[in-house]
Every structure is written in C-alpha cells, then in structure tokens.
Design an enzyme around this catalytic site. Structure first.
Site, short mmCIF file in Angstrom:
data_model
loop_
_atom_site.label_atom_id
_atom_site.label_comp_id
_atom_site.label_asym_id
_atom_site.label_seq_id
_atom_site.Cartn_x
_atom_site.Cartn_y
_atom_site.Cartn_z
N LYS A 54 0.84 -1.21 0.00
CA LYS A 54 0.00 0.00 0.00
C LYS A 54 0.88 1.26 0.00
CE LYS A 54 -3.79 -2.46 2.23
NZ LYS A 54 -4.54 -2.81 3.44
N GLN A 98 -4.45 -1.39 9.58
CA GLN A 98 -4.42 -2.74 9.02
C GLN A 98 -5.00 -3.74 10.02
OE1 GLN A 98 -3.56 -3.38 5.84
NE2 GLN A 98 -4.03 -5.54 6.09
N ASP A 121 -11.03 2.86 4.03
CA ASP A 121 -11.33 1.43 3.99
C ASP A 121 -12.84 1.18 3.88
OD1 ASP A 121 -9.50 -0.66 3.94
OD2 ASP A 121 -8.92 -0.40 6.04
N1 GUN Z 1 -7.06 -6.90 6.37
C1 GUN Z 1 -7.50 -7.69 5.35
N2 GUN Z 1 -8.09 -6.94 4.41
C2 GUN Z 1 -8.04 -5.67 4.85
C3 GUN Z 1 -8.48 -4.44 4.30
O1 GUN Z 1 -9.09 -4.35 3.23
N3 GUN Z 1 -8.23 -3.34 5.05
C4 GUN Z 1 -7.60 -3.40 6.26
N4 GUN Z 1 -7.43 -2.27 6.92
N5 GUN Z 1 -7.19 -4.52 6.78
C5 GUN Z 1 -7.40 -5.65 6.08
#
Ligand code: GUN
Length: 295
Positions: A54, A98, A121
C-alpha cells in the site's frame, strides 16, 4: 470451455495510471497531495506485506504517505490517540488501520474512532450504512475492486444471478450490498452462502457470477460451477514458500478444474489482490478532493 483470465494486475495498472494523472492535476491546480497514513500494529507477516504494498503504490502515485509501524505491545488507548492525531491532521485525507489487530485491542472501537470522512477502507458504520442505502462516498476496497473487475471486463451484472460464498464484513456482506443496488454495474439478484448453508452446491450451480471469499483453499470445485459462469476468487491462502523465499499463494477455487467450465476467471495471485490496493488509492484521491471542495 476454457475460461479467459480476468487480469486484475492489468486492470489495476490502468486505474493507477488514471489516478496518477488525477493526483498530478490535483497538485498542479489545487496544491493538494492526497495524504494517506497506514497504521500497522505488530508484525503479522501477511499484514506487513499488505502495508508495504500500500505504501509503495501510494508513493508511486505521488501521494503524501506515512507509514506508522507500532509495536505489538501498543495499548488500545495509544492507538486511539494516534488515530485522533491523524483525524486532526489536515494533510492526511485517509487513515488505514491494518487488520487484524492484536487481541488486546478492540477492533470495533478502533474502527469507530476513525473520522468517517477519512475512512478510506469504508469500514466505519456510517460508511457501511451509506453503502447499504446506495449513498456511499467510500466503498470497501476489495468489494469495490471486484465490481470494477466485472465492469471493466464487460460482464453484465444487470439481472444476473450472483452467488457469494462467505459473509465477512470485509468482503461477503459488502459485495452483496453493492451488487444489489439499482445502479450501473449492479442490479443483480444476490444470494449469500455461508457455513450455515444447507446445500452450497445447489446455490453455486445457479450462479452466472460466482464470488468466492470462503477463506478455505479449493472450497469450490468444478462440479459446483455452472458452464460459462464468471468466477471471482477472493481467496488468499499461503501454501508454503517458493524457492525464492516468497509466499506461495492459492485461492479458494480449484482453479485448474474450474477454469475448464467457467467463461471468465480471476487467477490468484494477480486477480482481486491488486485491485484492493488500487481501490484504496482511488478512495484516498476522492477523500482529498472532498476535503479540498473540488468534488
Ligand atoms: N485486512 C485484510 N483486508 C483488509 C483491508 O481491506 N483493510 C484493512 N485495513 N485490513 C485488512
């Protein structure tokens, strides 16, 4: 029939080009750089690789990006304080925490603490509610990526029988809500299957579009798929290492047999995965535009 591949890598690359141009335009015209902070608590290897990807992508697009690596021992109070700091930072338009978080931190409480305007998100209940009523600013990234894959591959969703395997808050529930809206790239008849479903194959065999987020390798075999179906595999299962020391991945669909029956199928890796990160970038650009009053 042997399926054609839906290349998430290629579609993601096209969208990133578009976002790169949009970012340059925002900088030139409005002196605004989309700002993204990614917060990682602890050292879960999968989470570390997602967050690194990311960060790398956001830098490539020209964002103002910050990586917060916090120790496993961070308290819930410390994390909430950190989020509060970024909620008030005008250079930051998107905050991503995350998941999963260490067990001593309440995930729901943390997601509630993010300013909904910076929730790129799309996990805050305000944004979940807006998505359900078809008024979303930010769609959750993986489901938004799946919708883009369908649109940009020319798959007709209008009136299609969509069957989703898995009811998670991150994939199953939101993709169901997105595809049932009376909107372009949606308007489907949607069924969700889950661990309480009596006869899974009965449902999956009816699917024109089958979306699989079961969290289980090879959960979907060829006998469960209709001839000519479009199959989207959201699974990311780590099954050992490559000789180069990278994680070896497989999806939730038995790719080798299902590809002989489907018309279109996403590979793992290179399918849904690259789209998730790209949609995060799209949401961050949108957040920057909303904050700057140019959207
Ligand atoms: N963990 C697994 N998928 C995601 C996601 O799309 N966003 C975040 N923040 N954590 C995750």
């Amino acid at each position: 029939m042997t399926a054609k591949l839906i290349s998430g890598s290629e579609i993601a690359r096209q969208i990133r080009e578009e976002l790169k141009e949009e970012t340059a335009r925002l900088k030139e015209k409005y002196n605004v750089a989309p700002g993204l902070v990614t917060i990682l608590v602890g050292q879960n290897p999968a989470s570390m690789s997602y967050v690194t990807a990311k960060q790398k992508t956001s830098k490539e697009l020209g964002f103002h990006s910050i990586q917060e690596n916090q120790p496993e021992t961070m308290t819930e109070g410390e994390l909430l304080a950190l989020i509060d700091r970024y909620n008030r930072d005008s250079q930051i338009h998107g905050i991503l925490v995350q998941l999963p978080l260490p067990k001593h931190i309440n995930e729901t409480k943390v997601l509630y603490a993010i300013d909904p305007k910076k929730d790129v998100d799309g996990f805050h209940p305000v944004n979940v509610g807006k998505m359900v009523i078809g008024e979303a600013d930010y769609l959750p990234c993986t489901p938004a990526g799946i919708q883009q894959l369908l649109i940009r591959s020319g798959v007709k969703t209008d009136g299609a029988e969509v069957v989703i395997v898995g009811r998670s808050n991150i994939v199953g529930k939101p993709i169901a809500n997105i595809l049932l809206q009376k909107q372009r790239g949606a308007n489907a008849t949607v069924t969700i299957c889950h661990t309480g479903t009596k006869d899974m194959a009965f449902h999956t065999r009816r699917a024109d579009i089958l979306i699989v987020a079961a969290g289980k390798p090879k959960a979907i075999t060829a006998d469960m798929v209709q001839e000519g179906a479009v199959v989207i595999d959201v699974g990311v299962n780590r099954i050992g290492m490559t000789p180069e020391g990278k994680a070896r991945l497989c999806g939730d669909v038995d790719f080798e047999t299902v590809k002989e029956k489907a018309s279109l199928i996403t590979p793992v890796p290179g399918g849904v995965g690259p789209m998730t990160i790209t949609m995060l970038m799209m949401n961050t650009v949108k957040a920057a535009k909303i904050a700057a009053g140019v959207e």
